[in-house]
Motif scaffolding. Sequence first.
Motif, short mmCIF file in Angstrom:
data_model
loop_
_atom_site.label_atom_id
_atom_site.label_comp_id
_atom_site.label_asym_id
_atom_site.label_seq_id
_atom_site.Cartn_x
_atom_site.Cartn_y
_atom_site.Cartn_z
N ILE A 5 -20.05 10.10 -16.17
CA ILE A 5 -20.10 9.73 -14.65
C ILE A 5 -21.47 9.17 -14.22
CG2 ILE A 5 -20.09 10.78 -12.27
CD1 ILE A 5 -17.41 11.03 -13.58
N LEU A 6 -21.56 8.01 -13.50
CA LEU A 6 -22.61 7.21 -13.30
C LEU A 6 -22.93 7.59 -12.06
CD1 LEU A 6 -24.93 5.35 -13.81
CD2 LEU A 6 -23.51 3.67 -13.17
N VAL A 7 -24.01 8.27 -11.69
CA VAL A 7 -24.44 8.25 -10.03
C VAL A 7 -25.67 7.32 -9.92
CG1 VAL A 7 -25.52 10.06 -8.51
CG2 VAL A 7 -23.98 10.80 -10.14
N LEU A 8 -25.28 6.39 -8.95
CA LEU A 8 -26.09 5.36 -8.89
C LEU A 8 -26.33 4.98 -7.30
CD1 LEU A 8 -26.94 2.25 -9.71
CD2 LEU A 8 -24.73 1.38 -9.10
N PHE A 9 -27.88 4.46 -7.17
CA PHE A 9 -28.21 4.57 -5.62
C PHE A 9 -29.33 3.50 -5.66
CE2 PHE A 9 -31.29 7.28 -7.80
CZ PHE A 9 -32.53 7.12 -7.25
N TYR A 10 -29.31 3.36 -4.43
CA TYR A 10 -30.75 2.50 -3.96
C TYR A 10 -31.41 3.40 -2.94
CZ TYR A 10 -33.78 -0.38 -1.44
OH TYR A 10 -34.85 -0.90 -0.88
N LYS A 20 -28.95 13.38 -6.36
CA LYS A 20 -29.23 14.55 -7.41
C LYS A 20 -28.41 15.76 -7.08
CE LYS A 20 -34.29 13.39 -8.35
NZ LYS A 20 -35.56 13.93 -8.04
N GLU A 21 -28.06 15.94 -5.83
CA GLU A 21 -27.03 16.86 -5.63
C GLU A 21 -25.65 16.69 -5.84
OE1 GLU A 21 -27.47 20.08 -4.13
OE2 GLU A 21 -29.55 19.85 -3.88
N VAL A 22 -25.04 15.22 -5.82
CA VAL A 22 -23.96 14.73 -6.44
C VAL A 22 -23.94 14.96 -7.91
CG1 VAL A 22 -22.47 12.75 -6.84
CG2 VAL A 22 -23.70 13.16 -4.43
N THR A 23 -25.12 14.77 -8.65
CA THR A 23 -25.20 15.03 -9.94
C THR A 23 -25.08 16.38 -10.32
OG1 THR A 23 -26.74 13.18 -10.19
CG2 THR A 23 -26.96 14.87 -11.96
N LYS A 24 -25.67 17.36 -9.53
CA LYS A 24 -25.32 18.89 -9.92
C LYS A 24 -23.80 19.27 -9.86
CE LYS A 24 -29.89 20.20 -8.41
NZ LYS A 24 -30.70 20.83 -7.20
N ARG A 34 -25.28 10.17 -15.71
CA ARG A 34 -26.34 9.27 -15.66
C ARG A 34 -27.03 9.06 -14.53
NH1 ARG A 34 -25.19 4.54 -20.53
NH2 ARG A 34 -25.11 5.93 -22.20
N LEU A 35 -28.00 9.47 -14.21
CA LEU A 35 -28.41 9.11 -12.65
C LEU A 35 -29.44 7.82 -12.93
CD1 LEU A 35 -29.10 10.03 -9.68
CD2 LEU A 35 -30.98 11.39 -10.60
N ASP A 66 -24.59 -1.99 -19.10
CA ASP A 66 -24.03 -1.13 -19.89
C ASP A 66 -23.78 0.33 -19.43
OD1 ASP A 66 -24.29 -2.98 -21.86
OD2 ASP A 66 -26.36 -2.23 -22.78
N ASP A 67 -24.60 0.64 -18.37
CA ASP A 67 -24.20 1.97 -17.76
C ASP A 67 -22.81 1.92 -16.87
OD1 ASP A 67 -26.94 3.37 -18.51
OD2 ASP A 67 -27.83 2.31 -16.86
#
Length: 196
Positions: A5-10, A20-24, A34-35, A66-67
Motif C-alpha cells: 500500500i502506497l500512502v502518498l500525500f502533499y 500517518k494514521e492511514v498508514t497505521k 510505503r509512506l 517505481d513506488d
Amino acid sequence: MSVNILVLFYGYGAIVDLAKEVTKGSEEEGGQVRLRRVRETIYPELIEKYSIPLDSVKDIQEVSLDDMEWADGFVIGSPTRYGNMAGGLKTFLDTTAPLWKKGSLYGKPVGFFTEASTVHGGHETTILTMATYAFHFGMVIVPLGYGIPEISTSVTGGSPYGASHLSSSKELDNNERIIARFLGKRVTQVAKKLKS
C-alpha cells in the motif's frame, strides 16, 4: 496475504498526521506500507516568506514512479486549495502518463484524504478532484460510506468520501484519527480481495 500500500500525500502539519494514521490502519490490516510525499513545487522565495516547514517532512522520502508500480493499493491525500487538490500533488500526478500508457494502475484500489480550515472549505470537492485521476487509470475508488459510527457523528473531519481534518484545530481529534485508520484498513482489505 500481503499487499503493498502506497500512502502518498502533499503538504505539512495535519495532512502528515492524517497520512500517518492511514498508514497505521493499513499496517493493522497487514499492509506493507510505503509512506511517501510529493516534491514541493512552490517557488523558493515563497517557502521562506510563508514559513513553509520543509524540515517537518524531510525524513519522508519523495515518491517515485517505481513506488506507484510497486503498490497494490493507494491512499492519496492533499490539503484543500480553493476546493481542489494542491498544485504539488497535481504536478506529480501529471508525470504518471507512462504508468497510464502501460495500464500499471488499472484495477487497483484507491482512497483519499484531505484537510481544510473551514467546514465548507472544500473537503469533498478536493477528494473528487483527486478521484478524476483514478477514473482515467481505471482504478477502483474506495469510499468510506458510513462504515463506522464516527463518520456520521463527527462534527470535524471525515465523510463518506474519505478521511479529512478540520484544520481550524491544529491537532487531529479522536474521530478524525479513527476515520483515517479506517480508510487505511478499508483500502488494504479491498486490495487483498482484488489481488486474490
